[in-house]
Write a protein that holds these residues in place. Sequence first.
Motif, PDB file in Angstrom:
ATOM      1  N   LYS A   1      -5.668   0.676  -3.325  1.00  0.00           N
ATOM      2  CA  LYS A   1      -5.781  -0.584  -2.586  1.00  0.00           C
ATOM      3  C   LYS A   1      -6.941  -1.401  -3.141  1.00  0.00           C
ATOM      4  CE  LYS A   1      -5.920   0.931   1.720  1.00  0.00           C
ATOM      5  NZ  LYS A   1      -5.929   0.900   3.209  1.00  0.00           N
TER       6      LYS A   1
ATOM      7  N   LYS B   1       3.648   3.098   0.560  1.00  0.00           N
ATOM      8  CA  LYS B   1       3.485   2.885   1.998  1.00  0.00           C
ATOM      9  C   LYS B   1       2.373   3.772   2.555  1.00  0.00           C
ATOM     10  CE  LYS B   1       8.297   1.477   2.650  1.00  0.00           C
ATOM     11  NZ  LYS B   1       9.634   1.857   3.179  1.00  0.00           N
TER      12      LYS B   1
ATOM     13  N   LEU C   1      -0.983   2.170   1.881  1.00  0.00           N
ATOM     14  CA  LEU C   1      -1.329   1.037   2.744  1.00  0.00           C
ATOM     15  C   LEU C   1      -1.804   1.466   4.119  1.00  0.00           C
ATOM     16  CD1 LEU C   1       1.296  -1.765   1.996  1.00  0.00           C
ATOM     17  CD2 LEU C   1      -0.921  -1.338   0.950  1.00  0.00           C
TER      18      LEU C   1
ATOM     19  N   ASN D   1       8.532  -6.182  -0.985  1.00  0.00           N
ATOM     20  CA  ASN D   1       7.244  -5.506  -1.155  1.00  0.00           C
ATOM     21  C   ASN D   1       6.095  -6.489  -1.398  1.00  0.00           C
ATOM     22  OD1 ASN D   1       8.398  -2.972  -0.820  1.00  0.00           O
ATOM     23  ND2 ASN D   1       8.807  -2.726  -2.997  1.00  0.00           N
ATOM     24  N   LYS D   2       6.256  -7.701  -0.899  1.00  0.00           N
ATOM     25  CA  LYS D   2       5.231  -8.726  -1.114  1.00  0.00           C
ATOM     26  C   LYS D   2       3.867  -8.289  -0.575  1.00  0.00           C
ATOM     27  CE  LYS D   2       4.133 -13.579  -0.207  1.00  0.00           C
ATOM     28  NZ  LYS D   2       4.546 -14.828   0.497  1.00  0.00           N
ATOM     29  N   GLU D   3       3.858  -7.676   0.617  1.00  0.00           N
ATOM     30  CA  GLU D   3       2.597  -7.223   1.200  1.00  0.00           C
ATOM     31  C   GLU D   3       1.951  -6.155   0.328  1.00  0.00           C
ATOM     32  OE1 GLU D   3       0.763  -5.123   5.236  1.00  0.00           O
ATOM     33  OE2 GLU D   3       2.926  -5.440   5.042  1.00  0.00           O
ATOM     34  N   MET D   4       2.764  -5.240  -0.177  1.00  0.00           N
ATOM     35  CA  MET D   4       2.235  -4.209  -1.069  1.00  0.00           C
ATOM     36  C   MET D   4       1.607  -4.837  -2.311  1.00  0.00           C
ATOM     37  SD  MET D   4       5.082  -1.197  -1.126  1.00  0.00           S
ATOM     38  CE  MET D   4       5.587  -0.305   0.339  1.00  0.00           C
TER      39      MET D   4
ATOM     40  N   GLU E   1       0.291  -7.644  -2.724  1.00  0.00           N
ATOM     41  CA  GLU E   1      -0.961  -8.345  -2.434  1.00  0.00           C
ATOM     42  C   GLU E   1      -2.124  -7.377  -2.237  1.00  0.00           C
ATOM     43  OE1 GLU E   1       0.165 -10.552   0.987  1.00  0.00           O
ATOM     44  OE2 GLU E   1       1.047 -12.228  -0.153  1.00  0.00           O
ATOM     45  N   LYS E   2      -1.807  -6.117  -1.912  1.00  0.00           N
ATOM     46  CA  LYS E   2      -2.872  -5.174  -1.549  1.00  0.00           C
ATOM     47  C   LYS E   2      -3.079  -4.034  -2.546  1.00  0.00           C
ATOM     48  CE  LYS E   2      -2.399  -6.001   3.422  1.00  0.00           C
ATOM     49  NZ  LYS E   2      -2.144  -5.387   4.758  1.00  0.00           N
TER      50      LYS E   2
END
Length: 263
Positions: free
Chosen positions: A114, A165, A168, A191-194, A196-197
Amino acid sequence: MKQRCLLALLLGILLPVSAHAETYRCVSLDYPPLIYKDSDHQVKGFAVELVSAVFKNLGHNLQVEIYPWARSLEMVRSGTRDCVFTIFHSHEREQFLDFSGESIIPQMVYFYTKKDTGVVFKGDFSSLEGMRIGTVRKISYGARFEEARPRLQIDEAYELEQSMKKLLIGRIDVFPSNYYSAAYLLKLPRNKEMAEKIVQIPVAIDVVPSYLGFSKVKKLDALRGGFDREFRNFVSSGQYRDLLVKYELESSPELVRFLQQKH
């Protein structure tokens, strides 16, 4: 009678190779963009097109099926399937597989973590002491990682997206992956959130050649030799590079070096 026998002999000589085509069944895991199912549940991908084209040039047909990796390996071990790809070479796997002499694609393996966690890896696995490392069951990450594995705190998953996952939600601290699969999954809209992180730690764990493995039980030495020969022809013809462009893989410096070594 003699004329009929002579005619049959001549026909056997003159018939094209495709008249004697065999259908071989290969297995793999879901490994985009190298191997995956599209929205119509058809198995596609860079490696699928590559191996299928080489088999076609040999006058054979290829069927590719996707299963969990452990099951795929067991199927070629038992001889219920003919071959498996793409696969890293290891002494253990050599007991039940005959590997192609030609590597079909190099795989760059990195750690991912992350953003803003401060995790650093510069090639020394001792820097990961105390961290939870998410791996995919039965996947090899190259000789360097496998040598260090007994000293690492491993948390297994059945697929790479599951490890993402876990990262995160804080169940693991890092996970290793080949570059192709991680980049592909992080580009997917779902998987846009992934994306970004999650970040790639820039120092590679390893660059590992991967192969086509033939089931020893099936005794496919002749096919293996033909595959190596036609694979070299496929590369020298420029078709390999065309596939790299199609799957947006051509910019990798490791692949540029790989192609240079083939000429």
